[in-house]
Design a protein around this motif. Structure first.
Motif, PDB file in Angstrom:
ATOM      1  N   LEU A  84       0.824  -1.208   0.000  1.00  0.00           N
ATOM      2  CA  LEU A  84       0.000   0.000   0.000  1.00  0.00           C
ATOM      3  C   LEU A  84       0.864   1.266   0.000  1.00  0.00           C
ATOM      4  O   LEU A  84       0.539   2.247  -0.679  1.00  0.00           O
ATOM      5  N   ALA A  85       1.947   1.236   0.760  1.00  0.00           N
ATOM      6  CA  ALA A  85       2.852   2.389   0.793  1.00  0.00           C
ATOM      7  C   ALA A  85       3.433   2.649  -0.587  1.00  0.00           C
ATOM      8  O   ALA A  85       3.495   3.796  -1.056  1.00  0.00           O
ATOM      9  N   ASN A  86       3.844   1.568  -1.257  1.00  0.00           N
ATOM     10  CA  ASN A  86       4.392   1.707  -2.598  1.00  0.00           C
ATOM     11  C   ASN A  86       3.365   2.293  -3.552  1.00  0.00           C
ATOM     12  O   ASN A  86       3.659   3.222  -4.308  1.00  0.00           O
ATOM     13  N   GLU A  87       2.148   1.762  -3.519  1.00  0.00           N
ATOM     14  CA  GLU A  87       1.117   2.216  -4.453  1.00  0.00           C
ATOM     15  C   GLU A  87       0.728   3.666  -4.188  1.00  0.00           C
ATOM     16  O   GLU A  87       0.490   4.439  -5.130  1.00  0.00           O
ATOM     17  N   THR A  88       0.660   4.050  -2.922  1.00  0.00           N
ATOM     18  CA  THR A  88       0.320   5.438  -2.572  1.00  0.00           C
ATOM     19  C   THR A  88       1.359   6.414  -3.099  1.00  0.00           C
ATOM     20  O   THR A  88       1.033   7.429  -3.717  1.00  0.00           O
ATOM     21  N   ILE A  89       2.625   6.093  -2.868  1.00  0.00           N
ATOM     22  CA  ILE A  89       3.710   6.963  -3.324  1.00  0.00           C
ATOM     23  C   ILE A  89       3.755   6.996  -4.846  1.00  0.00           C
ATOM     24  O   ILE A  89       3.943   8.050  -5.454  1.00  0.00           O
ATOM     25  N   ARG A  90       3.556   5.830  -5.494  1.00  0.00           N
ATOM     26  CA  ARG A  90       3.619   5.781  -6.953  1.00  0.00           C
ATOM     27  C   ARG A  90       2.515   6.614  -7.585  1.00  0.00           C
ATOM     28  O   ARG A  90       2.737   7.286  -8.601  1.00  0.00           O
ATOM     29  N   GLN A  91       1.322   6.581  -6.985  1.00  0.00           N
ATOM     30  CA  GLN A  91       0.212   7.381  -7.521  1.00  0.00           C
ATOM     31  C   GLN A  91       0.540   8.868  -7.458  1.00  0.00           C
ATOM     32  O   GLN A  91       0.260   9.624  -8.384  1.00  0.00           O
ATOM     33  N   ARG A  92       1.134   9.277  -6.351  1.00  0.00           N
ATOM     34  CA  ARG A  92       1.511  10.688  -6.204  1.00  0.00           C
ATOM     35  C   ARG A  92       2.578  11.079  -7.221  1.00  0.00           C
ATOM     36  O   ARG A  92       2.514  12.158  -7.821  1.00  0.00           O
TER      37      ARG A  92
END
Length: 238
Positions: A84-92
């Protein structure tokens, strides 16, 4: 050079560094290393393989061994948080228009730093705390690096890669398909380096102990060099 050209004729090169075979090789080696490291040096668990932890949760509940269930549950949650941390940062980063290569380099650097810190944690600290950190890293890595040139793959577990390699080779033989032959070879190389990474992790952990994870950290830093080399090759071609 002739061997390299021949290999490239059979297995075409990548377009994006974060999806390259050469990066996949290092990441798979790190994935195998971490499995051996946590199994031998941090409590006899496989921090990357969450399917095993889900089984342990179920067994613990069935046997009323709630401690086992809770410890395994913590590993699963840590893995999910990493993804989830990876996906959140990648979206940003995507919203800002940042190239995937730049984001991939950030992930590699973060992983390298965290794993180095793990090596500083003494054996006296509860193993579940350390393996949770490794599970978090695994969640980040498996979410950040999902494509091998033109195919989905995993750098921290091999089950899916084995299935994909088998399917690719079957199609390559049955239909004389060069594309699937290339995919099968790529998957096989990744699987081999996962095993080699596990062997290296096992040897170093037996010899050095918990600080052996520094080697995985250095491998991730070496992976950053690949981005520099690819960028240099692109400029040379121009």
């Amino acid at each position: 050079m002739k061997i390299k050209r021949k290999f490239r004729e059979i297995v075409p090169s990548h377009n994006n560094t974060h999806e390259s075979l050469r990066l996949g090789i290092i990441l798979a080696a790190v994935g195998g290393f971490l499995e051996a490291y946590t199994y031998i040096g941090r409590g006899g668990v496989f921090a990357n393989a969450e399917s095993g932890n889900i089984v342990l949760i179920a067994i613990g509940l069935a046997q009323k061994n709630y401690k086992m269930s809770i410890l395994a549950f913590i590993q699963v949650i840590a893995f999910i948080l990493g993804a989830l941390a990876n996906e959140t940062i990648r979206q940003r980063e995507r919203e800002k228009g940042i190239h995937p290569n730049r984001y991939s380099k950030i992930v590699l650097l973060v992983e390298a730093i965290i794993l180095f810190i793990v090596g500083l944690i003494p054996e006296t600290v509860p193993h579940s705390s350390v393996t949770s950190i490794v599970a978090f890293i695994s969640g980040m890595q498996i979410s950040a690096f999902k494509t091998l040139v033109d195919s989905p793959y995993s750098t921290t577990i091999c089950t899916g890669n084995l299935r994909s390699a088998s399917e690719a080779f079957l199609k390559a033989i049955k239909y004389k398909d060069k594309l699937n032959r290339a995919r099968g070879i790529r998957y096989s190389i990744v699987i081999i380096f996962f095993a080699l990474g596990a062997a290296l992790g096992g040897i170093l952990t037996e010899e050095i102990g918990v600080k052996s994870i520094f080697a995985a950290s250095f491998l991730l830093l070496a992976a950053l060099v690949i981005f520099y080399l690819d960028n240099k090759e692109s400029k040379d071609e121009i």
